[in-house]
Design an enzyme around this catalytic site. Structure first.
Site, PDB file in Angstrom:
ATOM      1  N   ARG A   1       0.731   2.449 -10.416  1.00 10.37           N
ATOM      2  CA  ARG A   1       0.885   2.723 -11.851  1.00 10.37           C
ATOM      3  C   ARG A   1       1.742   1.657 -12.516  1.00 10.37           C
ATOM      4  NH1 ARG A   1       0.312   7.861  -9.762  1.00 10.37           N
ATOM      5  NH2 ARG A   1      -1.542   8.885 -10.603  1.00 10.37           N
TER       6      ARG A   1
ATOM      7  N   ASP B   1      -4.608   2.997  -7.489  1.00 14.04           N
ATOM      8  CA  ASP B   1      -4.803   4.246  -8.236  1.00 14.04           C
ATOM      9  C   ASP B   1      -5.744   3.963  -9.399  1.00 14.04           C
ATOM     10  OD1 ASP B   1      -4.337   6.930  -9.416  1.00 14.04           O
ATOM     11  OD2 ASP B   1      -2.693   6.988  -7.968  1.00 14.04           O
TER      12      ASP B   1
ATOM     13  N   HIS C   1      -8.952   8.895  -7.658  1.00 12.33           N
ATOM     14  CA  HIS C   1      -7.878   7.956  -8.040  1.00 12.33           C
ATOM     15  C   HIS C   1      -8.305   6.506  -7.790  1.00 12.33           C
ATOM     16  CE1 HIS C   1      -4.582  10.690  -9.128  1.00 12.33           C
ATOM     17  NE2 HIS C   1      -5.054  11.497  -8.186  1.00 12.33           N
TER      18      HIS C   1
ATOM     19  N   GLU D   1      -6.701  15.368  -5.567  1.00 15.19           N
ATOM     20  CA  GLU D   1      -7.136  15.380  -6.964  1.00 15.19           C
ATOM     21  C   GLU D   1      -8.458  14.634  -7.140  1.00 15.19           C
ATOM     22  OE1 GLU D   1      -2.898  15.789  -9.287  1.00 15.19           O
ATOM     23  OE2 GLU D   1      -3.535  13.761  -8.772  1.00 15.19           O
TER      24      GLU D   1
ATOM     25  N   TRP E   1       1.789  18.373  -0.655  1.00 21.48           N
ATOM     26  CA  TRP E   1       2.584  17.989  -1.823  1.00 21.48           C
ATOM     27  C   TRP E   1       2.701  19.122  -2.820  1.00 21.48           C
ATOM     28  CZ3 TRP E   1       0.587  17.358  -6.886  1.00 21.48           C
ATOM     29  CH2 TRP E   1      -0.805  17.477  -7.000  1.00 21.48           C
TER      30      TRP E   1
ATOM     31  N   TYR F   1       9.746  15.256  -5.298  1.00 18.63           N
ATOM     32  CA  TYR F   1       9.194  14.356  -6.321  1.00 18.63           C
ATOM     33  C   TYR F   1      10.339  13.870  -7.214  1.00 18.63           C
ATOM     34  CZ  TYR F   1       4.169  14.838  -5.439  1.00 18.63           C
ATOM     35  OH  TYR F   1       2.913  14.762  -4.896  1.00 18.63           O
TER      36      TYR F   1
ATOM     37  N   ASP G   1      10.323  11.736  -9.534  1.00 19.93           N
ATOM     38  CA  ASP G   1      10.026  11.364 -10.929  1.00 19.93           C
ATOM     39  C   ASP G   1      10.355  12.518 -11.877  1.00 19.93           C
ATOM     40  OD1 ASP G   1       7.876  12.675  -9.648  1.00 19.93           O
ATOM     41  OD2 ASP G   1       6.438  11.934 -11.123  1.00 19.93           O
TER      42      ASP G   1
ATOM     43  N   TRP H   1       6.785   8.612  -8.013  1.00 20.17           N
ATOM     44  CA  TRP H   1       5.651   8.242  -8.868  1.00 20.17           C
ATOM     45  C   TRP H   1       6.201   7.491 -10.071  1.00 20.17           C
ATOM     46  CZ3 TRP H   1       1.284   8.930  -6.357  1.00 20.17           C
ATOM     47  CH2 TRP H   1       1.217   9.925  -5.385  1.00 20.17           C
TER      48      TRP H   1
ATOM     49  N   GLU I   1       4.613   6.890 -13.369  1.00 19.35           N
ATOM     50  CA  GLU I   1       4.100   7.012 -14.742  1.00 19.35           C
ATOM     51  C   GLU I   1       5.236   6.976 -15.764  1.00 19.35           C
ATOM     52  OE1 GLU I   1       3.203   9.012 -12.195  1.00 19.35           O
ATOM     53  OE2 GLU I   1       1.281  10.016 -12.576  1.00 19.35           O
TER      54      GLU I   1
HETATM   55  C1  ACM Z   1      -0.022  13.612  -6.004  1.00 15.45           C
HETATM   56  O1  ACM Z   1       0.966  14.052  -6.597  1.00 15.45           O
HETATM   57  N1  ACM Z   1      -1.015  13.070  -6.692  1.00 15.45           N
HETATM   58  C2  ACM Z   1      -0.116  13.635  -4.550  1.00 15.45           C
END
Ligand code: ACM
Length: 535
Positions: free
Chosen positions: A161, A190, A244, A308, A373, A398, A400, A449, A451
């Site tokens: 990202r 991604d 992704h 996802e 996750w 996580y 983030d 992450w 973003e």
């Molecule tokens: C994820 O949070 N896309 C693994």
């Protein structure tokens, strides 16, 4: 080496020097201290201990300026002795006496962990990148025996990202090693970017490296792998599939479900409907990419994402429906498991172990190591199916997410808070699990992450001190929150010496900018946030 007068083990300075993170398995303070000076030499006993001695020298040189030369009569002694196999690959024994220091391990990794303990035993200035003149380089005497609880102790960086320069990855690797974390997981591809160079498919980085920053060269990545290995850190690559993948589809539309369609690299966050097709050319592409990934990364584990993955395009595609039928599947939605099985099998045939994010605990084929996750309960489901598990539940790992609910806390991933305590309290293998399932847990890792993390300095603000908590949870057999808080107060002086812009105990004022102090960290890579749609 000078011997200084013996001081009792209970002086404040002595106690401060023993505030280690993560907390060792066993630590007994001893009276006295060992002082390093320009005459102190290091003896690496025959048998492979010299790499760890070199690392100690490299790490201490900038701040101390001490040469720590190799010498047969050196007072700091490193011993690698396979007879110490009871300590496992990463355990070590360390005796700091007033006259000598003895570091012993059964394997190279154990010596490398012991080097980080030696660093932490020194005054915090020892960690600085700049010469710290006028400091006495004293270690408090102690007897330490230290063995990690879990073999997998990691952190994932999302460089897809937002591209981060290799200088940042090296610095981050050093920070992982300081905390005895041993896995740097790189999320390299991604929807919004592709950062891994692939000679057979050059457009992946030509097109996919365009937004938010760039792409690595092969030399940068192999250099990073070697740099990390010298610190006992394994770089685990992740190439996302079959979802992704919008950046790959922008480069090679023929890999998609509508080959005539032209897509741009995605400029939004969230879950993208566009996924890989399931024709033979796509499987060849994935195998070709992973061939180059395996050439670059010797890691025994290779992550292929898997989460996802909307199946809408497969439902609509006559080709995908035909593929599902030909493979005897119940329908296009079953193509996900089929796809992961085919590519996971390819990795297994090549001597690697596939990793995948699991959505339910039962969605990944046998042979995969599952990374739950969404929920820790999915870890139990996977473990009961006989799969190895790396715990990564978002509520605990996580990074983030913001670190508190305070209004001045800088924005992060919406929808929750992951506090320092939340990370510390993660129990990777809960006592209530049956022993056979608990034995499947390899360990845990944090996820960063990107973003909502535009700069490298912001990434360090989010990572620290929560990674310190994760390191203790993953390494130490002790669950000791009050002790951790106490030790962290001292450990922050080490992070300060490293100029890590980590979150201070009461957060930063609103709109604070995350910049590395002049002359410390790497340059960040500001990016535009795109349209925020949630992950
Ligand atoms: C994820 O949070 N896309 C693994």
């Amino acid at each position: 080496m000078t011997t200084t007068p013996v001081t009792g083990p209970t002086t404040a300075a002595h106690r401060a020097g023993l505030q280690l993170v993560p907390r060792p398995s066993q630590l007994a303070p001893l009276p006295g201290r060992f002082v390093l000076d320009e005459h102190t030499a290091v003896r690496a006993a025959p048998g492979g201990a010299s790499a760890a001695a070199d690392l100690l020298r490299t790490l201490l040189a900038p701040a101390t300026g001490l040469p720590l030369p190799p010498a047969a009569d050196g007072r700091i002694v490193f011993v690698l002795d396979p007879a110490l196999g009871g300590l496992g690959r990463e355990g070590y024994g360390l005796t700091v006496g007033a006259d000598a220091v003895l570091l012993r391990a059964g394997a190279q990794e154990g010596l490398l962990r012991g080097v980080q303990t030696l660093r932490q035993l020194l005054p915090p200035q020892a960690l600085s990148h700049r010469r710290a003149r006028g400091t006495e380089w004293a270690l408090p005497c102690a007897q330490i025996t230290d063995v990690p609880r879990f073999a997998w102790r990691g952190a994932m960086l999302d460089v897809a990202r937002r591209f981060r320069p290799v200088s940042f990855l090296r610095r981050f690797t050093d920070l992982l090693a300081l905390h005895k974390l041993n896995v740097l997981h790189l999320h390299l591809t991604d929807d919004q970017g592709w950062r891994m160079p692939v000679a057979a498919y050059p457009k992946l980085t030509e097109v996919g490296g365009e937004p938010h920053g760039g792409a690595y060269t092969r030399d940068e990545l192999t250099g990073l792998v070697a740099y990390a290995a010298a610190r006992g850190v394994t770089v685990v690559p992740e190439i996302e599939m079959p979802g992704h993948v919008r950046a790959a589809l922008a480069a090679y539309p023929e890999l998609g479900n509508v080959p005539s369609r032209r897509l741009a690299v995605w400029d939004r966050w969230g879950v993208c409907e566009n996924v890989l097709g399931v024709h033979d050319q796509v499987l060849d592409f994935c195998r070709g990419v992973l061939d180059e990934v395996m050439d670059t990364f010797p890691s025994p584990h290779v992550h292929i994402g898997g989460e996802e993955c909307p199946t809408t395009e497969w439902q609509r595609s006559p080709d995908a429906r035909r593929r599902a039928e030909a493979e005897g599947l119940s329908g296009p939605e079953a193509l996900h498991g089929w796809f992961m099985g085919r590519i996971g099998g390819f990795l297994t045939e090549n001597g690697r172990r596939p990793l995948g994010w699991t959505e339910t605990g039962s969605d990944l084929p046998a042979g995969f190591t599952a990374v739950p996750w969404r929920s820790a309960a999915h870890g139990l489901t996977a473990a009961r199916r006989g799969q190895d598990v790396i715990m990564a539940p978002y509520r605990s790992t996580y990074l983030d997410y913001p670190q508190s609910e305070r209004p001045e806390e800088p924005p992060g991933q919406p929808g929750g808070v992951v506090s320092l305590r939340d990370v510390y309290d993660l129990e990777p293998a809960p006592a209530g699990w049956e022993p056979a399932a608990a034995a499947r847990v390899l360990g845990t890792q944090a996820q960063l992450w990107s973003e909502y993390v535009p700069t490298a300095a912001h990434a360090e603000y989010l990572a620290f001190p929560r990674l310190c908590a994760l390191a203790e949870t993953a390494w130490s057999p002790h669950r000791d929150w009050p002790g951790f808080e106490r030790r962290l107060a001292h450990h922050r002086t080490r992070l300060d010496a490293l100029r890590v812009p980590g979150r201070p105990p009461h957060g930063l004022p609103h709109n604070a900018s995350f910049t590395f102090p002049p002359g410390s960290g790497p340059s960040g890579t500001p990016g535009s946030p795109g349209e925020d749609t949630g992950r």
